[in-house]
Design a protein around this motif. Structure first.
Motif, PDB file in Angstrom:
ATOM      1  N   LEU A 177       0.836  -1.199   0.000  1.00 59.91           N
ATOM      2  CA  LEU A 177       0.000   0.000   0.000  1.00 59.91           C
ATOM      3  C   LEU A 177       0.873   1.252   0.000  1.00 59.91           C
ATOM      4  CD1 LEU A 177      -3.101   0.459   0.136  1.00 59.91           C
ATOM      5  CD2 LEU A 177      -2.799   0.936   2.566  1.00 59.91           C
ATOM      6  N   GLY A 178       0.508   2.213  -0.843  1.00 55.54           N
ATOM      7  CA  GLY A 178       1.223   3.488  -0.902  1.00 55.54           C
ATOM      8  C   GLY A 178       0.298   4.568  -1.424  1.00 55.54           C
ATOM      9  N   LEU A 179       0.890   5.691  -1.761  1.00 57.45           N
ATOM     10  CA  LEU A 179       0.146   6.813  -2.313  1.00 57.45           C
ATOM     11  C   LEU A 179       0.773   7.212  -3.641  1.00 57.45           C
ATOM     12  CD1 LEU A 179      -0.092   8.909   0.980  1.00 57.45           C
ATOM     13  CD2 LEU A 179      -1.899   7.486  -0.003  1.00 57.45           C
ATOM     14  N   LEU A 180      -0.022   7.795  -4.521  1.00 56.78           N
ATOM     15  CA  LEU A 180       0.460   8.250  -5.827  1.00 56.78           C
ATOM     16  C   LEU A 180       0.237   9.744  -5.968  1.00 56.78           C
ATOM     17  CD1 LEU A 180      -0.864   5.601  -8.403  1.00 56.78           C
ATOM     18  CD2 LEU A 180       1.447   5.802  -7.487  1.00 56.78           C
ATOM     19  N   ASP A 181       1.231  10.438  -6.564  1.00 60.80           N
ATOM     20  CA  ASP A 181       0.976  11.829  -6.928  1.00 60.80           C
ATOM     21  C   ASP A 181       0.510  11.867  -8.380  1.00 60.80           C
ATOM     22  OD1 ASP A 181       3.247  11.572  -8.528  1.00 60.80           O
ATOM     23  OD2 ASP A 181       4.179  13.404  -7.797  1.00 60.80           O
ATOM     24  N   VAL A 182       0.321  13.062  -8.909  1.00 60.01           N
ATOM     25  CA  VAL A 182      -0.252  13.198 -10.237  1.00 60.01           C
ATOM     26  C   VAL A 182       0.656  12.624 -11.324  1.00 60.01           C
ATOM     27  CG1 VAL A 182       0.708  15.487 -10.651  1.00 60.01           C
ATOM     28  CG2 VAL A 182      -1.438  14.844 -11.763  1.00 60.01           C
ATOM     29  N   ASN A 183       1.957  12.515 -11.045  1.00 57.11           N
ATOM     30  CA  ASN A 183       2.898  11.973 -12.025  1.00 57.11           C
ATOM     31  C   ASN A 183       3.166  10.492 -11.839  1.00 57.11           C
ATOM     32  OD1 ASN A 183       3.422  14.483 -13.404  1.00 57.11           O
ATOM     33  ND2 ASN A 183       4.638  15.104 -11.631  1.00 57.11           N
ATOM     34  N   GLY A 184       2.465   9.868 -10.902  1.00 52.72           N
ATOM     35  CA  GLY A 184       2.637   8.433 -10.697  1.00 52.72           C
ATOM     36  C   GLY A 184       3.799   8.070  -9.798  1.00 52.72           C
ATOM     37  N   VAL A 185       4.346   9.037  -9.060  1.00 48.71           N
ATOM     38  CA  VAL A 185       5.429   8.744  -8.116  1.00 48.71           C
ATOM     39  C   VAL A 185       4.856   8.036  -6.898  1.00 48.71           C
ATOM     40  CG1 VAL A 185       7.214   9.736  -6.626  1.00 48.71           C
ATOM     41  CG2 VAL A 185       6.774  10.722  -8.888  1.00 48.71           C
ATOM     42  N   TRP A 186       5.442   6.888  -6.566  1.00 50.87           N
ATOM     43  CA  TRP A 186       4.984   6.089  -5.426  1.00 50.87           C
ATOM     44  C   TRP A 186       5.500   6.715  -4.128  1.00 50.87           C
ATOM     45  CZ3 TRP A 186       2.291   1.342  -4.755  1.00 50.87           C
ATOM     46  CH2 TRP A 186       2.418   0.749  -3.501  1.00 50.87           C
ATOM     47  N   ILE A 187       4.598   6.990  -3.192  1.00 49.34           N
ATOM     48  CA  ILE A 187       4.953   7.592  -1.908  1.00 49.34           C
ATOM     49  C   ILE A 187       4.610   6.587  -0.807  1.00 49.34           C
ATOM     50  CG2 ILE A 187       4.607   9.546  -0.346  1.00 49.34           C
ATOM     51  CD1 ILE A 187       3.478  11.084  -2.769  1.00 49.34           C
ATOM     52  N   PRO A 188       5.601   6.032  -0.117  1.00 46.14           N
ATOM     53  CA  PRO A 188       5.294   5.099   0.979  1.00 46.14           C
ATOM     54  C   PRO A 188       4.464   5.780   2.071  1.00 46.14           C
ATOM     55  CG  PRO A 188       7.617   4.958   0.356  1.00 46.14           C
ATOM     56  CD  PRO A 188       7.046   6.151  -0.356  1.00 46.14           C
TER      57      PRO A 188
ATOM     58  N   ILE B 265      -8.754   4.626  -5.518  1.00 49.16           N
ATOM     59  CA  ILE B 265      -7.853   3.497  -5.272  1.00 49.16           C
ATOM     60  C   ILE B 265      -7.369   2.964  -6.618  1.00 49.16           C
ATOM     61  CG2 ILE B 265      -7.651   1.170  -4.319  1.00 49.16           C
ATOM     62  CD1 ILE B 265      -9.860   1.870  -2.355  1.00 49.16           C
ATOM     63  N   VAL B 266      -6.054   2.761  -6.721  1.00 47.85           N
ATOM     64  CA  VAL B 266      -5.462   2.200  -7.947  1.00 47.85           C
ATOM     65  C   VAL B 266      -4.874   0.845  -7.599  1.00 47.85           C
ATOM     66  CG1 VAL B 266      -3.867   2.577  -9.848  1.00 47.85           C
ATOM     67  CG2 VAL B 266      -4.880   4.530  -8.676  1.00 47.85           C
ATOM     68  N   ILE B 267      -5.281  -0.195  -8.318  1.00 49.27           N
ATOM     69  CA  ILE B 267      -4.821  -1.556  -8.046  1.00 49.27           C
ATOM     70  C   ILE B 267      -3.955  -2.034  -9.209  1.00 49.27           C
ATOM     71  CG2 ILE B 267      -5.525  -3.932  -7.570  1.00 49.27           C
ATOM     72  CD1 ILE B 267      -8.190  -2.812  -6.549  1.00 49.27           C
ATOM     73  N   GLY B 268      -2.776  -2.560  -8.870  1.00 50.19           N
ATOM     74  CA  GLY B 268      -1.888  -3.072  -9.916  1.00 50.19           C
ATOM     75  C   GLY B 268      -0.447  -2.662  -9.671  1.00 50.19           C
ATOM     76  N   SER B 269       0.428  -3.117 -10.535  1.00 48.74           N
ATOM     77  CA  SER B 269       1.851  -2.810 -10.417  1.00 48.74           C
ATOM     78  C   SER B 269       2.131  -1.406 -10.934  1.00 48.74           C
ATOM     79  CB  SER B 269       2.680  -3.824 -11.216  1.00 48.74           C
ATOM     80  OG  SER B 269       4.024  -3.404 -11.302  1.00 48.74           O
ATOM     81  N   PRO B 270       2.756  -0.531 -10.116  1.00 46.23           N
ATOM     82  CA  PRO B 270       3.052   0.837 -10.566  1.00 46.23           C
ATOM     83  C   PRO B 270       3.890   0.884 -11.830  1.00 46.23           C
ATOM     84  CG  PRO B 270       3.357   0.645  -8.197  1.00 46.23           C
ATOM     85  CD  PRO B 270       3.129  -0.742  -8.710  1.00 46.23           C
ATOM     86  N   ALA B 271       4.786  -0.082 -12.001  1.00 44.44           N
ATOM     87  CA  ALA B 271       5.622  -0.100 -13.205  1.00 44.44           C
ATOM     88  C   ALA B 271       4.786  -0.292 -14.464  1.00 44.44           C
ATOM     89  CB  ALA B 271       6.671  -1.210 -13.091  1.00 44.44           C
TER      90      ALA B 271
END
Length: 308
Positions: free
Chosen positions: A167-178, A195-201
């Motif tokens: 679980l993490g957070l995303l900013d508008v550019n898709g940067v993963w924030i723990p 909520i966004v489900i899936g691999s960030p990559a």
């Protein structure tokens, strides 16, 4: 003639003497200026090396994020500066670069303050716009209530391991924030509504474009499922929407979906399985046979969904 020559020699002698005096005065001025500058610089250096200009502990460091002030224990974790340390030996640029390596920090301004000796750091955080969930885990999903602190507590008390890594957070550019990084500066913020489900990559190449389109749409989206790379699924106020591949006419699909916001006035949403928007030119509604009592089939409400 002899009188003229005598006057000329006298004038020349006076001029030479005057020039000598001017040169002497100029040399004296230069020497005094040099001594004054050297003395002033020495005084500044002496003042600078005095023990008063020393950061003795993290209590002399202030980190601000808007109106929020970071706690002392978190300052030590973020900076890792050894104490005591001369205020003049601290490099603001190096500190700024170190902080910007944190995933939740976008911009940093570092200022040295002499009276009282302190270090003032102002940071601009990345703004989370969505909750990122690596896999569809019910345990993790059930924790997504209230503040970030509540989420952390819930995850720690949940069965299984590495729940927080999912679980993490995303900013508008898709940067993963723990979660931990963001909570260290913002202990009580509310969670984003998507909520966004899936691999960030997998979804990062499409995230900015997709989020901007959804944010501008009049239709509310609460979940984005990227688990199937060939079929992006949105959970909306109308129900589930299948968009197909995210790299194919994504903006057009979101635009057509927005035009279908009044679908509930023409179709009984309780009888609908999902909206098929894989081809935005011909949107389809998948009807649930058990709910509708009709033969399982796909109806084409193209006229209904395209009317405004």
């Amino acid at each position: 003639m002899a009188g003229i020559l005598s006057v000329s020699r006298t004038n020349l002698a006076q001029r030479r003497q005057k020039l000598r005096r001017q040169r002497q005065i100029k040399i004296i001025k230069t020497v005094w200026q040099t001594m004054a500058v050297t003395g002033f610089a020495s005084a500044l250096f002496w003042v600078a090396i005095q023990p008063i200009w020393v950061l003795k502990d993290s209590a002399q460091i202030v980190i601000k994020s808007g109106d929020q002030v970071v706690k002392q224990e978190d300052i030590d974790k973020l900076l890792g500066l050894s104490s005591p340390q001369s205020l003049w030996r601290i490099e603001p640029i190096i500190i700024a670069d170190t902080l910007k390596k944190q995933p939740n920090i976008a911009e940093v301004t570092v200022t040295r303050r002499l009276l009282p000796p302190s270090l003032i750091i102002e940071i601009q955080e990345r703004v989370p716009v969505a909750i990122a969930q690596v896999s569809q885990d019910k345990t993790v999903t059930n924790c997504l209530l209230g503040t970030i602190s509540n989420v952390k507590s819930c995850l720690q008390n949940s069965p299984g391991t590495n729940k927080q890594n999912q679980l993490g957070l995303l900013d508008v550019n898709g940067v993963w924030i723990p979660i931990d990084k963001y909570a260290s500066i913002n202990p009580q913020p509310k969670l984003p509504q998507i909520i966004v489900i899936g691999s960030p990559a997998e979804y990062k190449p499409f995230w900015n474009q997709l989020y901007q389109a959804i944010a501008q749409s009049s239709l509310k989206v609460t979940e984005i499922n990227f688990q199937d790379p060939t079929n992006l699924i949105l959970k909306t106020e109308l129900g589930n929407v299948h968009l197909g591949s995210p790299n194919n006419k994504l903006l057009e699909k979101i635009r057509v979906l927005g035009q279908m916001r009044h679908l509930h006035t023409k179709v009984n949403l309780s009888n609908m399985d999902y909206i098929n928007l894989k081809n935005p030119a011909t949107p389809l509604v998948q009807v649930n046979q058990s709910k509708s009592g009709l033969d399982a089939k796909k109806s084409q409400p193209s006229q209904k969904t395209q009317t405004h």
